[in-house]
Design a protein around this motif. Structure first.
Motif, PDB file in Angstrom:
ATOM      1  N   VAL A  17       0.861  -1.177   0.000  1.00 42.38           N
ATOM      2  CA  VAL A  17       0.000   0.000   0.000  1.00 42.38           C
ATOM      3  C   VAL A  17       0.898   1.228   0.000  1.00 42.38           C
ATOM      4  O   VAL A  17       1.763   1.378   0.857  1.00 42.38           O
ATOM      5  N   LEU A  18       0.690   2.113  -0.974  1.00 44.74           N
ATOM      6  CA  LEU A  18       1.408   3.377  -1.034  1.00 44.74           C
ATOM      7  C   LEU A  18       0.629   4.402  -0.223  1.00 44.74           C
ATOM      8  O   LEU A  18      -0.550   4.639  -0.472  1.00 44.74           O
ATOM      9  N   VAL A  19       1.303   4.979   0.761  1.00 44.81           N
ATOM     10  CA  VAL A  19       0.695   6.007   1.592  1.00 44.81           C
ATOM     11  C   VAL A  19       1.074   7.354   0.999  1.00 44.81           C
ATOM     12  O   VAL A  19       2.252   7.630   0.794  1.00 44.81           O
ATOM     13  N   LEU A  20       0.082   8.159   0.678  1.00 43.76           N
ATOM     14  CA  LEU A  20       0.370   9.472   0.138  1.00 43.76           C
ATOM     15  C   LEU A  20      -0.577  10.508   0.721  1.00 43.76           C
ATOM     16  O   LEU A  20      -1.618  10.171   1.273  1.00 43.76           O
ATOM     17  N   SER A  21      -0.197  11.752   0.586  1.00 42.79           N
ATOM     18  CA  SER A  21      -0.983  12.832   1.163  1.00 42.79           C
ATOM     19  C   SER A  21      -1.952  13.388   0.124  1.00 42.79           C
ATOM     20  O   SER A  21      -1.715  13.265  -1.081  1.00 42.79           O
ATOM     21  N   PRO A  22      -3.006  14.026   0.579  1.00 47.64           N
ATOM     22  CA  PRO A  22      -3.924  14.677  -0.354  1.00 47.64           C
ATOM     23  C   PRO A  22      -3.262  15.828  -1.109  1.00 47.64           C
ATOM     24  O   PRO A  22      -3.806  16.313  -2.083  1.00 47.64           O
ATOM     25  N   ASP A  23      -2.079  16.258  -0.659  1.00 46.29           N
ATOM     26  CA  ASP A  23      -1.348  17.320  -1.358  1.00 46.29           C
ATOM     27  C   ASP A  23      -0.536  16.788  -2.532  1.00 46.29           C
ATOM     28  O   ASP A  23      -0.121  17.565  -3.391  1.00 46.29           O
ATOM     29  N   ALA A  24      -0.290  15.486  -2.562  1.00 44.32           N
ATOM     30  CA  ALA A  24       0.434  14.883  -3.684  1.00 44.32           C
ATOM     31  C   ALA A  24      -0.430  15.009  -4.942  1.00 44.32           C
ATOM     32  O   ALA A  24      -1.660  15.014  -4.855  1.00 44.32           O
ATOM     33  N   PRO A  25       0.175  15.100  -6.117  1.00 45.00           N
ATOM     34  CA  PRO A  25      -0.620  15.256  -7.342  1.00 45.00           C
ATOM     35  C   PRO A  25      -1.714  14.198  -7.503  1.00 45.00           C
ATOM     36  O   PRO A  25      -2.859  14.540  -7.819  1.00 45.00           O
ATOM     37  N   LEU A  26      -1.387  12.935  -7.276  1.00 43.04           N
ATOM     38  CA  LEU A  26      -2.408  11.891  -7.394  1.00 43.04           C
ATOM     39  C   LEU A  26      -3.437  12.013  -6.272  1.00 43.04           C
ATOM     40  O   LEU A  26      -4.633  11.835  -6.490  1.00 43.04           O
ATOM     41  N   GLY A  27      -2.989  12.335  -5.073  1.00 35.13           N
ATOM     42  CA  GLY A  27      -3.905  12.540  -3.957  1.00 35.13           C
ATOM     43  C   GLY A  27      -4.905  13.645  -4.247  1.00 35.13           C
ATOM     44  O   GLY A  27      -6.104  13.511  -3.971  1.00 35.13           O
ATOM     45  N   GLN A  28      -4.451  14.737  -4.838  1.00 33.77           N
ATOM     46  CA  GLN A  28      -5.333  15.849  -5.191  1.00 33.77           C
ATOM     47  C   GLN A  28      -6.409  15.402  -6.168  1.00 33.77           C
ATOM     48  O   GLN A  28      -7.575  15.784  -6.042  1.00 33.77           O
ATOM     49  N   ARG A  29      -6.005  14.593  -7.137  1.00 33.84           N
ATOM     50  CA  ARG A  29      -6.965  14.155  -8.158  1.00 33.84           C
ATOM     51  C   ARG A  29      -7.973  13.138  -7.620  1.00 33.84           C
ATOM     52  O   ARG A  29      -9.050  12.990  -8.162  1.00 33.84           O
ATOM     53  N   LEU A  30      -7.597  12.435  -6.558  1.00 34.02           N
ATOM     54  CA  LEU A  30      -8.507  11.436  -5.997  1.00 34.02           C
ATOM     55  C   LEU A  30      -9.579  12.047  -5.090  1.00 34.02           C
ATOM     56  O   LEU A  30     -10.673  11.499  -4.978  1.00 34.02           O
ATOM     57  N   LEU A  31      -9.259  13.158  -4.435  1.00 32.83           N
ATOM     58  CA  LEU A  31     -10.198  13.745  -3.475  1.00 32.83           C
ATOM     59  C   LEU A  31     -11.568  14.003  -4.097  1.00 32.83           C
ATOM     60  O   LEU A  31     -11.682  14.610  -5.164  1.00 32.83           O
ATOM     61  N   GLY A  32     -12.592  13.515  -3.418  1.00 36.19           N
ATOM     62  CA  GLY A  32     -13.964  13.719  -3.868  1.00 36.19           C
ATOM     63  C   GLY A  32     -14.430  12.777  -4.953  1.00 36.19           C
ATOM     64  O   GLY A  32     -15.608  12.778  -5.312  1.00 36.19           O
ATOM     65  N   ARG A  33     -13.538  11.971  -5.488  1.00 35.76           N
ATOM     66  CA  ARG A  33     -13.910  11.024  -6.547  1.00 35.76           C
ATOM     67  C   ARG A  33     -14.600   9.809  -5.946  1.00 35.76           C
ATOM     68  O   ARG A  33     -14.570   9.582  -4.744  1.00 35.76           O
ATOM     69  N   HIS A  34     -15.189   8.989  -6.833  1.00 37.83           N
ATOM     70  CA  HIS A  34     -15.975   7.834  -6.401  1.00 37.83           C
ATOM     71  C   HIS A  34     -15.540   6.585  -7.151  1.00 37.83           C
ATOM     72  O   HIS A  34     -14.866   6.668  -8.176  1.00 37.83           O
ATOM     73  N   ILE A  35     -15.980   5.438  -6.659  1.00 38.66           N
ATOM     74  CA  ILE A  35     -15.711   4.161  -7.326  1.00 38.66           C
ATOM     75  C   ILE A  35     -16.249   4.244  -8.750  1.00 38.66           C
ATOM     76  O   ILE A  35     -17.374   4.696  -8.978  1.00 38.66           O
ATOM     77  N   GLY A  36     -15.418   3.823  -9.713  1.00 33.66           N
ATOM     78  CA  GLY A  36     -15.790   3.874 -11.121  1.00 33.66           C
ATOM     79  C   GLY A  36     -15.272   5.111 -11.842  1.00 33.66           C
ATOM     80  O   GLY A  36     -15.200   5.133 -13.066  1.00 33.66           O
ATOM     81  N   ASP A  37     -14.906   6.148 -11.093  1.00 32.91           N
ATOM     82  CA  ASP A  37     -14.349   7.353 -11.719  1.00 32.91           C
ATOM     83  C   ASP A  37     -12.953   7.067 -12.253  1.00 32.91           C
ATOM     84  O   ASP A  37     -12.260   6.172 -11.783  1.00 32.91           O
ATOM     85  N   GLU A  38     -12.553   7.881 -13.239  1.00 34.69           N
ATOM     86  CA  GLU A  38     -11.193   7.818 -13.756  1.00 34.69           C
ATOM     87  C   GLU A  38     -10.455   9.079 -13.345  1.00 34.69           C
ATOM     88  O   GLU A  38     -11.045  10.158 -13.282  1.00 34.69           O
ATOM     89  N   VAL A  39      -9.176   8.918 -13.051  1.00 35.09           N
ATOM     90  CA  VAL A  39      -8.312  10.057 -12.753  1.00 35.09           C
ATOM     91  C   VAL A  39      -7.132  10.011 -13.717  1.00 35.09           C
ATOM     92  O   VAL A  39      -6.676   8.936 -14.101  1.00 35.09           O
ATOM     93  N   GLU A  40      -6.683  11.184 -14.117  1.00 36.91           N
ATOM     94  CA  GLU A  40      -5.559  11.265 -15.036  1.00 36.91           C
ATOM     95  C   GLU A  40      -4.437  12.038 -14.370  1.00 36.91           C
ATOM     96  O   GLU A  40      -4.670  13.034 -13.683  1.00 36.91           O
ATOM     97  N   LEU A  41      -3.230  11.561 -14.596  1.00 38.03           N
ATOM     98  CA  LEU A  41      -2.052  12.176 -14.019  1.00 38.03           C
ATOM     99  C   LEU A  41      -0.955  12.167 -15.077  1.00 38.03           C
ATOM    100  O   LEU A  41      -0.744  11.145 -15.738  1.00 38.03           O
ATOM    101  N   THR A  42      -0.280  13.302 -15.259  1.00 40.89           N
ATOM    102  CA  THR A  42       0.819  13.376 -16.216  1.00 40.89           C
ATOM    103  C   THR A  42       2.132  13.198 -15.467  1.00 40.89           C
ATOM    104  O   THR A  42       2.429  13.944 -14.539  1.00 40.89           O
ATOM    105  N   VAL A  43       2.868  12.161 -15.852  1.00 48.42           N
ATOM    106  CA  VAL A  43       4.157  11.857 -15.233  1.00 48.42           C
ATOM    107  C   VAL A  43       5.198  11.809 -16.340  1.00 48.42           C
ATOM    108  O   VAL A  43       5.047  11.057 -17.307  1.00 48.42           O
ATOM    109  N   ALA A  44       6.237  12.630 -16.200  1.00 51.00           N
ATOM    110  CA  ALA A  44       7.325  12.703 -17.182  1.00 51.00           C
ATOM    111  C   ALA A  44       6.778  12.954 -18.586  1.00 51.00           C
ATOM    112  O   ALA A  44       7.198  12.334 -19.554  1.00 51.00           O
ATOM    113  N   GLY A  45       5.778  13.839 -18.688  1.00 51.62           N
ATOM    114  CA  GLY A  45       5.212  14.211 -19.970  1.00 51.62           C
ATOM    115  C   GLY A  45       4.262  13.194 -20.568  1.00 51.62           C
ATOM    116  O   GLY A  45       3.784  13.366 -21.681  1.00 51.62           O
ATOM    117  N   ARG A  46       3.957  12.131 -19.837  1.00 50.93           N
ATOM    118  CA  ARG A  46       3.071  11.073 -20.338  1.00 50.93           C
ATOM    119  C   ARG A  46       1.832  10.989 -19.464  1.00 50.93           C
ATOM    120  O   ARG A  46       1.932  10.877 -18.241  1.00 50.93           O
TER     121      ARG A  46
END
Length: 160
Positions: free
Chosen positions: A121-150
């Motif tokens: 289990v990766l523990v991360l904060s809501p301030d992390a980029p992925l953490g920010q995108r997850l806040l308020g989301r629900h099961i079935g939602d998609e989140v997008e994150l750009t890492v190294a331009g991808r």
């Protein structure tokens, strides 16, 4: 999966980190105050440098201690669909290649991996980029994150 076990492992990790920081702070303080490090002229800065190091180590001890107190006081709450993902949510994500990974949203200061019930289990904060995108989301939602331009897309499979 037991979220309390995740929190306990983070607390143990921070406790060990605090012990190491306290030991480093003591050593830095001893060096800064040792009689051999008293300046003999204006160019002799070893004692001054050691004092700066000791002050930095003392701040590090204070910061880790604060994070540890926050984690010890953490109220673990169950996932509620009407609120979505929030602090203390345990989330299973799947990427485009159907690779799955578990994430736990915790307070600041513990970006680590823990093992619980044969799962990493990766523990991360809501301030992390992925953490920010997850806040308020629900099961079935998609989140997008750009890492190294991808762009990386993840689907929320489960949340607790």
């Amino acid at each position: 999966m037991d979220k309390h076990a995740i929190v306990q492992q983070v607390i143990e990790h921070l406790g060990l980190e605090l012990q190491a920081a306290e030991q480093a702070a003591r050593a830095a303080h001893e060096t800064a105050t040792h009689e051999e490090n008293i300046a003999e002229n204006k160019y002799d800065t070893l004692g001054l440098e050691a004092a700066y190091l000791a002050a930095g180590q003392a701040r590090r001890v204070e910061e880790i201690g604060l994070r540890l107190r926050v984690w010890r006081q953490l109220q673990v709450r169950p996932y509620r669909d009407d609120q979505g993902i929030r602090l203390t949510s345990l989330v299973l994500l799947a990427d485009e290649g159907d690779q799955q990974r578990w994430l736990f949203l915790g307070p600041e200061g513990a970006a680590i991996k823990v093992q619980v019930e044969q799962c990493t289990v990766l523990v991360l904060s809501p301030d992390a980029p992925l953490g920010q995108r997850l806040l308020g989301r629900h099961i079935g939602d998609e989140v997008e994150l750009t890492v190294a331009g991808r762009a990386q897309r993840h689907e929320i499979i489960e949340a607790y």
